[in-house]
Design a protein around this motif. Sequence first.
Motif, short mmCIF file in Angstrom:
data_model
loop_
_atom_site.label_atom_id
_atom_site.label_comp_id
_atom_site.label_asym_id
_atom_site.label_seq_id
_atom_site.Cartn_x
_atom_site.Cartn_y
_atom_site.Cartn_z
N PRO A 158 22.60 28.70 -24.40
CA PRO A 158 23.00 27.48 -25.09
C PRO A 158 23.90 26.56 -24.27
O PRO A 158 24.07 25.41 -24.65
N VAL A 159 24.48 27.05 -23.15
CA VAL A 159 25.45 26.23 -22.41
C VAL A 159 25.27 26.45 -20.91
O VAL A 159 25.17 27.59 -20.45
N ARG A 160 25.24 25.35 -20.16
CA ARG A 160 25.21 25.42 -18.71
C ARG A 160 26.28 24.47 -18.16
O ARG A 160 26.71 23.54 -18.84
N ALA A 161 26.65 24.69 -16.91
CA ALA A 161 27.51 23.72 -16.22
C ALA A 161 26.61 22.60 -15.70
O ALA A 161 25.45 22.83 -15.36
N VAL A 162 27.14 21.38 -15.63
CA VAL A 162 26.47 20.29 -14.94
C VAL A 162 27.50 19.63 -14.02
O VAL A 162 28.56 19.19 -14.48
N ALA A 163 27.20 19.64 -12.72
CA ALA A 163 28.04 18.99 -11.70
C ALA A 163 27.27 17.75 -11.25
O ALA A 163 26.38 17.86 -10.42
N PRO A 164 27.57 16.58 -11.84
CA PRO A 164 26.63 15.46 -11.76
C PRO A 164 26.45 14.82 -10.38
O PRO A 164 25.45 14.16 -10.17
N ARG A 165 27.37 14.99 -9.45
CA ARG A 165 27.19 14.41 -8.11
C ARG A 165 26.52 15.41 -7.16
O ARG A 165 26.29 15.11 -6.01
N MET A 166 26.29 16.62 -7.65
CA MET A 166 25.90 17.70 -6.74
C MET A 166 24.46 18.15 -6.97
O MET A 166 23.87 17.88 -8.00
N PHE A 167 23.93 18.88 -5.98
CA PHE A 167 22.60 19.46 -6.12
C PHE A 167 22.57 20.43 -7.30
O PHE A 167 23.59 21.08 -7.62
N GLY A 168 21.38 20.54 -7.90
CA GLY A 168 21.17 21.37 -9.09
C GLY A 168 21.66 22.80 -8.96
O GLY A 168 22.07 23.41 -9.96
N THR A 169 21.64 23.33 -7.76
CA THR A 169 22.06 24.72 -7.55
C THR A 169 23.48 24.99 -8.07
O THR A 169 23.82 26.12 -8.42
N ASN A 170 24.32 23.94 -8.12
CA ASN A 170 25.70 24.11 -8.60
C ASN A 170 25.81 24.11 -10.13
O ASN A 170 26.86 24.43 -10.67
N SER A 171 24.74 23.70 -10.80
CA SER A 171 24.78 23.55 -12.26
C SER A 171 24.32 24.85 -12.91
O SER A 171 23.15 25.03 -13.27
N VAL A 172 25.25 25.79 -13.03
CA VAL A 172 24.95 27.16 -13.45
C VAL A 172 24.46 27.21 -14.90
O VAL A 172 25.13 26.72 -15.81
#
Length: 321
Positions: A158-172
């Motif tokens: 239900p929940v993931r991280a989103v690091a909006p300036r970074m490549f998708g790999t950082n969005s756990v």
Amino acid sequence: MFRTDPETPDVFRTPVDEVFVRSHLGRHPQFDPAGWTLTVEGLVERPLRLDFRDLRGLPQTGFTAVHECFGNPRHPTVPTRAVTNLEWAGVPLAEVLALAGPRPEARHVWLEGADRGDFAGESDVSYLKDLPLEEARAEVVLAHTMNGEPLRPDHGHPVRAVAPRMFGTNSVKWLTRIVLAAERPEHLFTTRLYTRVLPGESESRPVREKDVSSKLLTPGDGRSVPAGDCELAGYAWSSTEVTAVEVAVDDADWQPAELDRRGPGFGWQRFRLRHDLAPGPHRIRCRATDSAGRVQPLTGDRNAVHEIRVTAEVSGRPAGR
Ligand SMILES: Nc1nc2c(c(=O)[nH]1)N[C@H]1C(S)=C(S)[C@@H](COP(=O)(O)O)O[C@H]1N2
Ligand SMILES: [Mo]
């Protein structure tokens, strides 16, 4: 595990059905939101365990951001062009950190997902990433919706991280554990894979900020189009705003395209150029420059200039036949 990329549709917001799925560790965890919890531990004054209701009770935010896969981490210079533009909503990581109270020695935020499995010769590993504390506090969001709908199972429900300036790999995805630490974690996905040496540098660094890039979407690659006046268009993006896009048809000079400004978030920017296409086959390329002065290389790196091939036809018949 690495599925074939769907073609990127030429629309500002990518429909959820078209979003690529990248999961390294095989079967994804299944959560009933009522059974999900997130722990915050390590160098904090008040270790926490939040459930989904706690998270929904915190201040919410939303933005548009480019979601781009870096590609296979074992081939860091090969372009994949798996890219989408999405609307996210969730809770700023800063809100959760304020509840936990990072200690002064904390310098890094570790983000861990609930998936485990085998990858690149290591068995039973978790998906762990890390970011510098100040950067993570400034931009990471714990997202629960993608384009206004609850995250689907493949995308980290239900929940993931989103690091909006970074490549998708950082969005756990399937985020269940946050650790505050003085050091970076030594781990398959932090220090072994997803590192690269940038052109002009000698030290390898973690794959974080997105590169300047652009993709020609209209006309589609391999299409036939009527000869004559034609619109050449697509999207450009970077970790900062894109300031120029140029288009080259065959061996002619680069021509400046019209370019939209970046909106308030981290979304991609539309570019377009009208061109008189002579009958016959053409090679069309696009090249973006960002506000930091970075320019897409012609060849040799993962964000190398994108090129498509089209055939201009006279009255529905292929030219020159
Ligand atoms: N837990 C977990 N998070 C993950 C991954 C993963 O395998 N496990 N893959 C990462 C990579 S490489 C990318 S590109 C994005 C893909 O997100 P998506 O599948 O929602 O498009 O998730 C990232 N987060
Ligand atoms: Mo990725």
